[in-house]
Design a protein around this motif. Structure first.
Motif, PDB file in Angstrom:
ATOM      1  N   GLN A   1      10.513  48.761  48.976  1.00 50.20           N
ATOM      2  CA  GLN A   1      11.068  47.675  49.181  1.00 50.20           C
ATOM      3  C   GLN A   1      10.798  46.767  49.270  1.00 50.20           C
ATOM      4  OE1 GLN A   1      14.980  48.460  50.461  1.00 50.20           O
ATOM      5  NE2 GLN A   1      15.784  46.074  50.569  1.00 50.20           N
TER       6      GLN A   1
ATOM      7  N   ARG B   1       7.354  45.525  47.468  1.00 53.54           N
ATOM      8  CA  ARG B   1       8.251  45.072  45.377  1.00 53.54           C
ATOM      9  C   ARG B   1       8.448  44.131  45.865  1.00 53.54           C
ATOM     10  NH1 ARG B   1      12.155  47.592  44.354  1.00 53.54           N
ATOM     11  NH2 ARG B   1      10.997  49.170  43.085  1.00 53.54           N
TER      12      ARG B   1
ATOM     13  N   ARG C   1       3.434  47.184  40.640  1.00 53.04           N
ATOM     14  CA  ARG C   1       4.080  47.373  40.823  1.00 53.04           C
ATOM     15  C   ARG C   1       4.818  49.398  40.248  1.00 53.04           C
ATOM     16  NH1 ARG C   1       4.995  41.965  38.602  1.00 53.04           N
ATOM     17  NH2 ARG C   1       3.603  42.289  36.578  1.00 53.04           N
TER      18      ARG C   1
ATOM     19  N   THR D   1       4.462  50.625  43.702  1.00 53.77           N
ATOM     20  CA  THR D   1       5.829  50.119  43.464  1.00 53.77           C
ATOM     21  C   THR D   1       7.006  51.403  43.456  1.00 53.77           C
ATOM     22  OG1 THR D   1       5.297  47.866  44.284  1.00 53.77           O
ATOM     23  CG2 THR D   1       7.792  48.825  44.150  1.00 53.77           C
ATOM     24  N   ASP D   2       6.551  51.543  42.164  1.00 55.84           N
ATOM     25  CA  ASP D   2       7.385  52.369  40.942  1.00 55.84           C
ATOM     26  C   ASP D   2       6.933  53.715  41.679  1.00 55.84           C
ATOM     27  OD1 ASP D   2       9.068  50.654  40.636  1.00 55.84           O
ATOM     28  OD2 ASP D   2       8.162  50.784  38.228  1.00 55.84           O
TER      29      ASP D   2
END
Lengths: 503, 168
Positions: A163, A166, A313, A316-317
């Motif tokens: 979280q 991001r 990203r 993060t994912d």
């Protein structure tokens, strides 16, 4: 023993471990301060303190008073105590590098500025050294106490980290987007801080995450460019101040000499003009600033940063995607009798009952064995080869509260757990009916396990997914004797035969 | 009737809030509580997909929790019910339930009142039968006209398990 990744810990636990590590770094840097030759000690101390503060700031929402304003304020004071000294040091290094390229007359200005910066650096470091030990100990003790208050609960670190990654990456992208020209000093400064925060956020997990390690390496390069740009902005401001100061001082000096009628000194003073060197340095600083901005534009501002933020990203994912809940995959076989049980295997007495849910079934279970008594609650969704099953240990009190509600939907069995190669077979002998089954749990990707010879001798058939042999179905028909495929129906229960334990 | 009983999400510290001089009525859920409750609400939906109405205690932390649950159930209707305020006996809430036409209702409230409501519906005893954790829930099966001592407990889940179920 395998070390557990920070990402597999709770947020409170992971933050406490990280902060304690940085505090230890600060403490060892502080111990080096006594050695005046160790010029990096104060810098290392400062960086360690900033890292502690950064981690507490980022996770403040999840760590209660450990991330409170009091702790962070004290850390801020500690971390910024040497700012002026560090700025002076950076400028001194740059000026020394430029010395060789200056004409003799220009060095007068350089010398003037060098002298001033050295005085600033000494005073700043002296003041910091005077207070830093005591201030650090007070802060360290307070923080250690607050970190000790953190329990092991809280959300998974993996979730909070993803979280924040991001958010921090999005913040950096926005801040970089706001830099339009080399004059955007404030915007560049904000981006530098955002890059630093993102890097400090990532660093604790680089050990376990190669993808994050690559991001940190690229962030370091960005920080270098932004840091140098910032230093150049600060240098330009210093040069502007110095020029103002020198101009006033020179005017005063010339006036004094003129009034005194000292023409020789007046001529010498005219020749030794610090402003010439300072003006040259101003030009050089401006050239440096523009070069740094060109590098920043090339590497980060005009599409150069796209790859970095795309990779951020992806990370993060990947990290933030919750691991799928454990899916139980097992095979179940109906047996015609008890297989030979190794002498070393002692049975567990299992009682389990279901609450009357329908879509979701909640089961409570008591297991008694040599080591004592344990209680579990399990929720299940779906059925067949794959079904969602989540289990957690519970208390005797909770079991006692829920057990009466399972009346009419219970089973009791004796379980033997027998290891065989990579698999562990569970042979269940039901206590309230004439039934023996064997189950084996399968790893992901497997839907079968080799049948051991000792089991094949009593194996009747595969009943995986057969609703009649689900524990829940059995529990709903208490005491009924099951058809064992003709092999066991109605047969009297046999006692467990024991195989000698392997030597 | 299926009755989903939900305790409000994690709220700010009671003592710290009291020092501000504001009423406990207005004590809100924390950011962490809100985030966790969103996950919990997804779990509730996974195990109990059809809900028709949410009734909540009028206290802020319960109203906020009810709003999060309502969002997970496609912005379901929420009504405030005074009878779910802390410390009130369960009879009024049961009377209210008996007057509803919906058959799948959630109530959001406080402990120990919710535990007492569950005990009253299951055993006609005004004693706490279960203690729900913040964000925890249980499901009761009741006759179409609920009355004391008529409920079966279908499941009782702590928030952690609900959050895991929400990931499925």
């Amino acid at each position: 023993m395998t070390r557990r990744s920070l990402l597999d810990r709770t947020t409170g636990d992971a933050v406490a471990r990280t902060a304690r590590g940085y505090l230890a770094d600060a403490e060892s840097a502080l111990a080096r301060l006594a050695n005046r030759q160790d010029t990096e000690a104060l810098h290392d101390f400062r960086v360690a303190i900033r890292r502690v503060r950064s981690v507490l700031r980022a996770y403040a929402r999840w760590i209660g008073r450990a991330g409170g304003k009091k702790v962070r304020r004290r850390l801020r004071t500690l971390g910024t105590a040497t700012n002026a000294g560090r700025d002076a040091e950076v400028q001194l290094a740059w000026l020394e590098g430029e010395r060789a390229g200056l004409a003799r007359g220009e060095r007068t200005g350089l010398n003037w500025l060098t002298k001033r910066l050295r005085a600033t650096r000494s005073e700043s470091y002296r003041a910091a050294r005077r207070h830093v030990r005591q201030d650090f100990r007070r802060t360290r003790d307070l923080l250690a106490k607050r970190l000790g208050e953190l329990d092991d609960a809280g959300p998974a670190f993996r979730e909070t980290f993803a979280q924040l990654l991001r958010q921090h990456a999005a913040d950096l992208e926005t801040r970089l987007g706001a830099i339009r020209s080399p004059d955007d000093e404030e915007e560049a400064h904000e981006a530098r801080i955002a890059a630093k925060r993102l890097r400090y956020l990532l660093e604790p997990v680089t050990r376990d995450e190669p993808g994050i390690r690559k991001l940190v390496a690229r962030l370091k390069r960005l920080q270098d460019v932004l840091g140098n740009l910032h230093d150049t902005h600060v240098l330009e401001a210093s040069l502007a101040d110095a020029l103002d100061e020198v101009a006033t001082e020179k005017a005063r000096q010339l006036r004094t000499l003129a009034l005194a009628g000292d023409t020789i000194a007046l001529r010498r003073a005219r020749r030794r003009d610090e402003r010439v060197g300072l003006a040259t340095l101003t030009t050089k600083a401006r050239i440096r600033r523009d070069r740094l901005f060109a590098a920043l534009t090339h590497d980060w501002l005009s599409d150069g940063g796209t790859a970095f933020f795309r990779d951020a990203r992806v990370q993060t994912d990947r990290i933030g995607t919750p691991s799928p809940p454990p899916v139980e995959r097992e095979r179940k076989y109906l047996l015609t009798g008890l297989p030979e049980i190794p002498a070393t295997v002692t049975p567990q007495a299992i009682e389990q009952g279901w609450l009357p849910g329908d879509r979701l079934r909640e089961r409570v279970r008591r297991i008694r064995d040599e080591s004592g008594e344990r209680f579990y609650r399990t929720v299940k969704l779906g059925q067949g080869l794959e079904r969602i099953e989540i289990e957690e240990e519970t208390t005797a009190e909770m079991f006692d509260r829920l057990w009466p509600l399972t009346e009419g939907c219970r089973i009791a069995k004796q379980r033997y757990r027998i290891a065989n190669g990579d698999f562990t077979w569970e042979v269940d002998v039901f206590r309230d009916r004439d039934l023996i089954v064997a189950e084996v749990e399968l790893p992901a990707g497997r839907d079968d396990a080799p049948i051991p010879e000792w089991l094949s001798r009593v194996l009747a058939r595969d009943v995986t997914g057969d609703p009649a042999y689900l524990n829940l179905t059995l529990a709903s028909t208490p005491g009924a004797t099951r058809d064992g495929g003709g092999a066991r129906g109605g047969a009297p229960r046999k006692r467990a035969r024991r195989r000698p334990a392997p030597a | 009737m299926d009755l989903l009983v939900i305790r409000h999400a994690i709220a700010g510290d009671r003592d710290e809030w009291a020092q501000t001089g504001k009423s406990d009525h207005d004590r809100p859920v924390t950011d962490e509580g809100r985030d966790r409750m969103r996950e919990t609400a997804r779990g509730l939906r996974a195990v109990f997909p059809k809900l028709e109405l949410i009734a909540t205690s009028p206290l802020k932390r319960a109203v906020q929790t009810a709003a999060i649950v309502a969002e997970a159930f496609d912005d379901l209707k929420v009504v405030e019910l005074e009878a779910l305020s802390p410390g009130l006996p369960p009879e009024d809430a049961v009377r209210w339930l008996a007057g509803r036409r919906e058959s799948r209702i959630a109530v959001v409230g406080h402990e120990p009142s919710l535990g007492i409501l569950v005990g009253w519906l299951m055993r006609e005893e005004a004693e706490s039968f279960v203690s729900l954790k913040k964000g925890g829930a249980c499901l009761l099966r009741l006759p179409s006209t609920p009355a004391p001592g008529t409920a079966d407990l279908k499941w009782l889940l702590p928030p952690k398990l609900l959050r895991q179920l929400g990931d499925t």
